[in-house]
Design a protein around this motif. Structure first.
Motif, PDB file in Angstrom:
ATOM      1  N   TYR A 253     -20.679  19.348 -15.511  1.00 46.88           N
ATOM      2  CA  TYR A 253     -20.923  17.826 -15.700  1.00 46.88           C
ATOM      3  C   TYR A 253     -20.736  16.968 -14.397  1.00 46.88           C
ATOM      4  CZ  TYR A 253     -20.415  13.209 -17.894  1.00 46.88           C
ATOM      5  OH  TYR A 253     -20.576  12.066 -18.261  1.00 46.88           O
ATOM      6  N   ASP A 254     -21.854  16.115 -14.340  1.00 48.39           N
ATOM      7  CA  ASP A 254     -21.915  15.306 -13.236  1.00 48.39           C
ATOM      8  C   ASP A 254     -22.309  13.645 -13.601  1.00 48.39           C
ATOM      9  OD1 ASP A 254     -24.541  15.584 -13.604  1.00 48.39           O
ATOM     10  OD2 ASP A 254     -25.010  16.444 -11.645  1.00 48.39           O
ATOM     11  N   GLY A 255     -22.109  13.636 -14.926  1.00 51.65           N
ATOM     12  CA  GLY A 255     -22.687  12.222 -15.566  1.00 51.65           C
ATOM     13  C   GLY A 255     -21.593  10.930 -15.339  1.00 51.65           C
ATOM     14  N   ALA A 256     -22.183   9.849 -15.667  1.00 52.01           N
ATOM     15  CA  ALA A 256     -21.531   8.647 -15.429  1.00 52.01           C
ATOM     16  C   ALA A 256     -20.698   7.995 -16.635  1.00 52.01           C
ATOM     17  CB  ALA A 256     -22.711   7.215 -14.979  1.00 52.01           C
TER      18      ALA A 256
ATOM     19  N   PHE B   4     -18.491   9.854 -18.312  1.00 54.50           N
ATOM     20  CA  PHE B   4     -17.052  10.284 -18.026  1.00 54.50           C
ATOM     21  C   PHE B   4     -17.155  10.664 -16.588  1.00 54.50           C
ATOM     22  CE2 PHE B   4     -18.443  11.245 -22.239  1.00 54.50           C
ATOM     23  CZ  PHE B   4     -17.286  10.584 -23.286  1.00 54.50           C
ATOM     24  N   PRO B   5     -16.768   9.808 -15.599  1.00 51.89           N
ATOM     25  CA  PRO B   5     -16.650   9.852 -14.338  1.00 51.89           C
ATOM     26  C   PRO B   5     -15.443  10.646 -13.782  1.00 51.89           C
ATOM     27  CG  PRO B   5     -15.744   7.767 -14.889  1.00 51.89           C
ATOM     28  CD  PRO B   5     -16.543   8.125 -15.990  1.00 51.89           C
ATOM     29  N   GLU B   6     -14.289  10.793 -14.995  1.00 51.97           N
ATOM     30  CA  GLU B   6     -13.061  11.643 -14.741  1.00 51.97           C
ATOM     31  C   GLU B   6     -13.421  13.072 -14.913  1.00 51.97           C
ATOM     32  OE1 GLU B   6     -13.943   9.510 -17.399  1.00 51.97           O
ATOM     33  OE2 GLU B   6     -12.068   7.989 -17.451  1.00 51.97           O
ATOM     34  N   TRP B   7     -14.675  13.374 -15.383  1.00 48.47           N
ATOM     35  CA  TRP B   7     -14.927  14.945 -15.583  1.00 48.47           C
ATOM     36  C   TRP B   7     -15.956  15.374 -14.521  1.00 48.47           C
ATOM     37  CZ3 TRP B   7     -16.176  14.796 -21.518  1.00 48.47           C
ATOM     38  CH2 TRP B   7     -15.076  14.512 -22.189  1.00 48.47           C
ATOM     39  N   GLN B   8     -16.383  14.567 -13.632  1.00 51.62           N
ATOM     40  CA  GLN B   8     -17.531  14.923 -12.649  1.00 51.62           C
ATOM     41  C   GLN B   8     -16.972  16.057 -11.896  1.00 51.62           C
ATOM     42  OE1 GLN B   8     -18.583  11.426 -10.519  1.00 51.62           O
ATOM     43  NE2 GLN B   8     -19.625  10.615 -12.194  1.00 51.62           N
ATOM     44  N   GLY B   9     -17.786  17.159 -11.925  1.00 47.01           N
ATOM     45  CA  GLY B   9     -17.454  18.230 -11.102  1.00 47.01           C
ATOM     46  C   GLY B   9     -16.655  19.278 -11.643  1.00 47.01           C
ATOM     47  N   SER B  10     -16.777  19.340 -13.206  1.00 50.43           N
ATOM     48  CA  SER B  10     -16.279  20.113 -14.142  1.00 50.43           C
ATOM     49  C   SER B  10     -17.073  20.632 -15.043  1.00 50.43           C
ATOM     50  CB  SER B  10     -15.371  19.437 -15.023  1.00 50.43           C
ATOM     51  OG  SER B  10     -14.148  18.703 -14.337  1.00 50.43           O
TER      52      SER B  10
ATOM     53  N   ASP C  95     -23.221  25.061 -10.363  1.00 53.90           N
ATOM     54  CA  ASP C  95     -22.314  23.868 -10.168  1.00 53.90           C
ATOM     55  C   ASP C  95     -23.069  22.932  -9.275  1.00 53.90           C
ATOM     56  OD1 ASP C  95     -22.150  24.898  -7.791  1.00 53.90           O
ATOM     57  OD2 ASP C  95     -20.138  25.810  -7.911  1.00 53.90           O
ATOM     58  N   GLY C  96     -22.334  22.053  -8.737  1.00 53.21           N
ATOM     59  CA  GLY C  96     -23.070  20.894  -8.031  1.00 53.21           C
ATOM     60  C   GLY C  96     -23.404  21.664  -6.682  1.00 53.21           C
ATOM     61  N   GLN C  97     -22.911  22.592  -6.328  1.00 59.39           N
ATOM     62  CA  GLN C  97     -23.240  23.069  -5.007  1.00 59.39           C
ATOM     63  C   GLN C  97     -24.097  24.398  -5.033  1.00 59.39           C
ATOM     64  OE1 GLN C  97     -21.693  21.518  -2.082  1.00 59.39           O
ATOM     65  NE2 GLN C  97     -20.957  20.354  -3.782  1.00 59.39           N
ATOM     66  N   GLY C  98     -24.720  24.556  -6.225  1.00 63.90           N
ATOM     67  CA  GLY C  98     -25.561  25.726  -6.309  1.00 63.90           C
ATOM     68  C   GLY C  98     -25.150  26.897  -6.378  1.00 63.90           C
TER      69      GLY C  98
ATOM     70  N   VAL D  67     -22.530  23.021 -25.910  1.00 65.82           N
ATOM     71  CA  VAL D  67     -22.208  21.647 -25.274  1.00 65.82           C
ATOM     72  C   VAL D  67     -23.387  21.128 -24.504  1.00 65.82           C
ATOM     73  CG1 VAL D  67     -20.784  20.523 -23.830  1.00 65.82           C
ATOM     74  CG2 VAL D  67     -19.704  22.323 -25.132  1.00 65.82           C
ATOM     75  N   VAL D  68     -24.067  19.884 -24.501  1.00 65.70           N
ATOM     76  CA  VAL D  68     -24.861  19.546 -23.671  1.00 65.70           C
ATOM     77  C   VAL D  68     -24.470  17.911 -23.241  1.00 65.70           C
ATOM     78  CG1 VAL D  68     -26.805  20.907 -24.616  1.00 65.70           C
ATOM     79  CG2 VAL D  68     -26.112  18.568 -25.609  1.00 65.70           C
ATOM     80  N   ALA D  69     -25.239  17.561 -22.104  1.00 70.34           N
ATOM     81  CA  ALA D  69     -25.200  16.141 -21.730  1.00 70.34           C
ATOM     82  C   ALA D  69     -26.662  15.569 -21.622  1.00 70.34           C
ATOM     83  CB  ALA D  69     -24.412  15.938 -20.493  1.00 70.34           C
ATOM     84  N   ASP D  70     -26.846  14.488 -21.871  1.00 66.87           N
ATOM     85  CA  ASP D  70     -28.280  13.805 -21.676  1.00 66.87           C
ATOM     86  C   ASP D  70     -28.238  13.482 -20.163  1.00 66.87           C
ATOM     87  OD1 ASP D  70     -26.876  11.165 -21.908  1.00 66.87           O
ATOM     88  OD2 ASP D  70     -27.665  11.075 -23.719  1.00 66.87           O
ATOM     89  N   GLU D  71     -29.447  12.493 -19.950  1.00 72.00           N
ATOM     90  CA  GLU D  71     -29.434  12.157 -18.476  1.00 72.00           C
ATOM     91  C   GLU D  71     -28.510  10.883 -18.438  1.00 72.00           C
ATOM     92  OE1 GLU D  71     -33.773  11.321 -18.073  1.00 72.00           O
ATOM     93  OE2 GLU D  71     -34.283  13.495 -17.909  1.00 72.00           O
ATOM     94  N   GLN D  72     -28.232  10.319 -19.049  1.00 71.37           N
ATOM     95  CA  GLN D  72     -27.144   9.141 -19.091  1.00 71.37           C
ATOM     96  C   GLN D  72     -25.601   9.665 -18.860  1.00 71.37           C
ATOM     97  OE1 GLN D  72     -29.711   8.803 -21.688  1.00 71.37           O
ATOM     98  NE2 GLN D  72     -30.999   7.982 -19.990  1.00 71.37           N
ATOM     99  N   GLY D  73     -25.611  10.976 -19.265  1.00 70.05           N
ATOM    100  CA  GLY D  73     -24.214  11.254 -19.125  1.00 70.05           C
ATOM    101  C   GLY D  73     -23.620  11.723 -20.522  1.00 70.05           C
ATOM    102  N   GLU D  74     -24.217  10.938 -21.435  1.00 65.80           N
ATOM    103  CA  GLU D  74     -23.457  11.257 -22.860  1.00 65.80           C
ATOM    104  C   GLU D  74     -23.167  12.702 -23.257  1.00 65.80           C
ATOM    105  OE1 GLU D  74     -22.292   8.859 -24.692  1.00 65.80           O
ATOM    106  OE2 GLU D  74     -23.429   6.881 -24.042  1.00 65.80           O
TER     107      GLU D  74
END
Length: 361
Positions: free
Chosen positions: A288-291, A293-299, A217-220, A335-342
């Motif tokens: 997910y921490d992409g741009a 889908f900002p609603e999903w950041q931290g999920s 996760d985002g906190q390691g 499931v994957v996300a690219d560097e743009q958050g897609e």
């Protein structure tokens, strides 16, 4: 290619049916855009320059461009494609942009059905994998079920590898057996320094059944999910040296219907943060921490096989809860996300497609 049907999450449907405050479920309206189809695809990795690498269970690695054009890659190791085993996960080395190195996991029947980890250098222009070699092999070998075989890297470059119990149960509690474990390895496949068990230098945690998704996760913090036997799928917070209980305890039952003691009976064993009964049959997982889908950041975004769903899990420190579930109409393998958050989903089975999630709001 044209987007397909709109997707509505279970939480959004509840808001409509029950009249819940819509602001509490301000989730995007989604459609899916198919990019390419495959022969029993298993895992997908996004490339920093754009495009994808997709593994197919029968033993093929495919380069896919952003527009869906496909090119097979030569030099992939031979695999045993039978039942639940074959060519499995793919991961880019942390220094991929300079080294071109990729990691693969697979099962090779010539070695008694053992899970393998290997590494090689990919040349996309020549469509070939070179200097490929085996870095690690499960010992002892054999078993019947899925081998886990999922990978992720920590920020310091250590490789975490899941190793399933192969439907044998007892190996998960045996530190001399690499099955039923999460392993922490150096980039060359050797045991990483500082692991918690002196007698089992590769092992990070034990007591796992089929750990089939793993991500930081985002906190390691490291998390993994695994499939229960008959009910009792789990999401676990992975901490070094912990025993997660299988087959001593479970939130599910034996396939025969006989009960298994649940985690409450053994407080010394780590209990799941989330348990699913009925099962979702969790597959690939990303933080997910992409741009896009900002609603999903931290999920976490988790693919569902039995549930044929995309599942979103919200994190709150070391707690977690399922927040959304989208019916995809097909088994979701990765499931994957690219560097743009897609966000991209990989369907399971013959003709399984690589799909892009598209916002419609």
């Amino acid at each position: 290619m044209k987007p397909m049907h709109a997707l509505t999450s279970a939480a959004a449907l509840c808001a409509i049916i029950l009249g819940t405050n819509a602001a509490a479920f301000a989730q995007p309206v989604l459609t899916i855009e198919p990019l390419a189809s495959f022969d029993r695809p298993w895992a997908v990795a996004t490339l920093p320059q754009g495009g994808f690498l997709v593994t197919e269970k029968p033993g093929r690695l495919v380069h896919v461009t952003r527009t869906g054009n496909k090119q097979p890659i030569s030099g992939v190791p031979g695999v045993t494609a039978s039942g639940q085993v074959g060519l499995h996960d793919i991961a880019l080395a942390p220094d991929f942009e300079s080294s071109g190195l990729i990691y693969l996991t697979w099962v090779d029947g010539s070695a008694g059905g053992a899970l393998h980890l290997g590494r090689g250098r990919i040349d996309l222009a020549r469509a070939e994998l070179s200097d490929f070699g085996v870095l690690w092999q499960a010992t002892p070998s054999g078993g019947n079920g899925h081998p886990g075989a999922m990978m992720t890297f920590s920020d310091d470059g250590q490789l975490f590898l899941t190793s399933g119990d192969r439907q044998l149960g007892d190996p998960a509690q045996d530190l001399t057996d690499s099955r039923g474990k999460i392993l922490r390895l150096a980039s060359d496949g050797q045991a990483a320094p500082g692991n918690p068990f002196a007698e089992a230098p590769e092992v990070w945690t034990l007591g796992h059944r089929n750990p089939y998704g793993i991500a930081f996760d985002g906190q390691g913090r490291l998390w993994s999910h695994e499939m229960g036997p008959r009910g009792g799928d789990e999401l676990n917070l992975i901490e070094p040296g912990r025993n997660y209980g299988w087959p001593l305890v479970s939130e599910g039952r034996q396939y025969s219907g006989f009960a298994i003691p649940d985690h409450d009976t053994r407080p010394d064993l780590a209990a799941p943060v989330i348990k699913w009964s009925p099962v979702i049959a969790p597959a690939g997982m990303i933080y997910y921490d992409g741009a896009v889908f900002p609603e999903w950041q931290g999920s976490f975004l988790i693919g569902g096989l039995r549930s044929q769903a995309l599942v979103r899990v919200e994190l709150d420190g070391t707690s977690a809860r399922e927040a959304e579930r989208w019916d995809m109409g097909n088994r979701i393998r990765d499931v994957v996300a690219d560097e743009q958050g897609e966000v991209y989903l990989l369907e399971d089975g013959d003709g399984g497609r690589l799909l892009r999630l598209v916002r419609q709001d």
